[in-house]
Design a protein around this motif. Structure first.
Motif, PDB file in Angstrom:
ATOM      1  N   VAL A  70       1.709  -3.935  -5.605  1.00  0.00           N
ATOM      2  CA  VAL A  70       2.669  -3.359  -4.657  1.00  0.00           C
ATOM      3  C   VAL A  70       2.253  -1.936  -4.299  1.00  0.00           C
ATOM      4  CG1 VAL A  70       5.061  -2.585  -4.410  1.00  0.00           C
ATOM      5  CG2 VAL A  70       4.566  -4.836  -5.376  1.00  0.00           C
ATOM      6  N   ARG A  71       1.832  -1.172  -5.289  1.00  0.00           N
ATOM      7  CA  ARG A  71       1.403   0.212  -5.031  1.00  0.00           C
ATOM      8  C   ARG A  71       0.208   0.237  -4.081  1.00  0.00           C
ATOM      9  NH1 ARG A  71      -1.959   3.767  -8.985  1.00  0.00           N
ATOM     10  NH2 ARG A  71      -1.929   5.740  -7.890  1.00  0.00           N
ATOM     11  N   GLN A  72      -0.769  -0.626  -4.329  1.00  0.00           N
ATOM     12  CA  GLN A  72      -1.952  -0.672  -3.467  1.00  0.00           C
ATOM     13  C   GLN A  72      -1.572  -1.115  -2.057  1.00  0.00           C
ATOM     14  OE1 GLN A  72      -4.902   0.412  -4.236  1.00  0.00           O
ATOM     15  NE2 GLN A  72      -5.917  -0.196  -2.341  1.00  0.00           N
ATOM     16  N   GLY A  73      -0.649  -2.045  -1.961  1.00  0.00           N
ATOM     17  CA  GLY A  73      -0.215  -2.517  -0.648  1.00  0.00           C
ATOM     18  C   GLY A  73       0.529  -1.466   0.137  1.00  0.00           C
ATOM     19  N   LEU A  74       1.264  -0.604  -0.549  1.00  0.00           N
ATOM     20  CA  LEU A  74       2.030   0.444   0.132  1.00  0.00           C
ATOM     21  C   LEU A  74       1.199   1.677   0.451  1.00  0.00           C
ATOM     22  CD1 LEU A  74       5.372   0.284  -1.881  1.00  0.00           C
ATOM     23  CD2 LEU A  74       4.885  -0.690   0.374  1.00  0.00           C
ATOM     24  N   ARG A  75       0.147   1.927  -0.310  1.00  0.00           N
ATOM     25  CA  ARG A  75      -0.643   3.138  -0.127  1.00  0.00           C
ATOM     26  C   ARG A  75      -1.518   3.087   1.112  1.00  0.00           C
ATOM     27  NH1 ARG A  75      -3.640   5.455  -5.096  1.00  0.00           N
ATOM     28  NH2 ARG A  75      -3.041   7.424  -4.238  1.00  0.00           N
ATOM     29  N   SER A  76      -2.018   1.947   1.439  1.00  0.00           N
ATOM     30  CA  SER A  76      -2.947   1.875   2.563  1.00  0.00           C
ATOM     31  C   SER A  76      -2.269   1.224   3.761  1.00  0.00           C
ATOM     32  CB  SER A  76      -4.199   1.095   2.156  1.00  0.00           C
ATOM     33  OG  SER A  76      -3.823  -0.152   1.660  1.00  0.00           O
ATOM     34  N   ASP A  77      -2.811   1.538   4.915  1.00  0.00           N
ATOM     35  CA  ASP A  77      -2.243   1.004   6.146  1.00  0.00           C
ATOM     36  C   ASP A  77      -2.963  -0.299   6.473  1.00  0.00           C
ATOM     37  OD1 ASP A  77      -0.267   1.469   7.903  1.00  0.00           O
ATOM     38  OD2 ASP A  77      -1.483   2.617   9.324  1.00  0.00           O
TER      39      ASP A  77
END
Length: 130
Positions: A61-68
């Motif tokens: 989830v963190r990786q999915g939210l950090r990048s566009d």
């Protein structure tokens, strides 16, 4: 006391294996199941696995939210969350079944489902990284 219809593996007391030819009779083998520590160790192992899954899911989830990444990343995060919920459901069912006096082994269907959820999470994580 032996009755017809009783399970010999569930009968209390030791059982004897057939003696090997030319040697002394073997020692009795205990057939009772440890009702205390073994199920508890298995339950704790499932809980540790679930905790590891939760940490990996948070990283996804963190990786999915950090990048566009738009729709693809949101879809992958959603699918990973679905795989996590399915894994939680499977492990919770297994832990509840361990409370029985003689719990059945993990079925092939449940084992394949757990492996499928784990492989799905790995694929979703790889998609987010690349």
């Amino acid at each position: 006391m032996s009755g017809a219809g009783q399970d010999p593996a569930a009968a209390p007391g030791p059982s004897r294996r057939p003696a090997a030819t030319g040697g002394p009779a073997p020692e009795p083998v205990e057939t009772r199941r440890d009702r205390g520590l073994q199920p508890e160790r298995t339950r704790l192992a499932w809980r540790r696995t679930t905790l590891s899954w939760a940490v990996v899911e948070l990283l996804v989830v963190r990786q999915g939210l950090r990048s566009d990444g738009g729709v693809l990343r949101a879809t992958v995060v959603g699918l990973a969350a679905f795989a996590f919920v399915a894994f939680l459901w499977l492990t919770q069912r297994r832990m509840l079944r361990l409370g029985a006096a003689r719990p059945a082994g993990l079925s092939a269907r449940a084992a394949l489902s757990v492996v499928g959820c784990t492989m799905a999470l790995a694929v979703f994580g790889a998609v987010l990284i690349f």
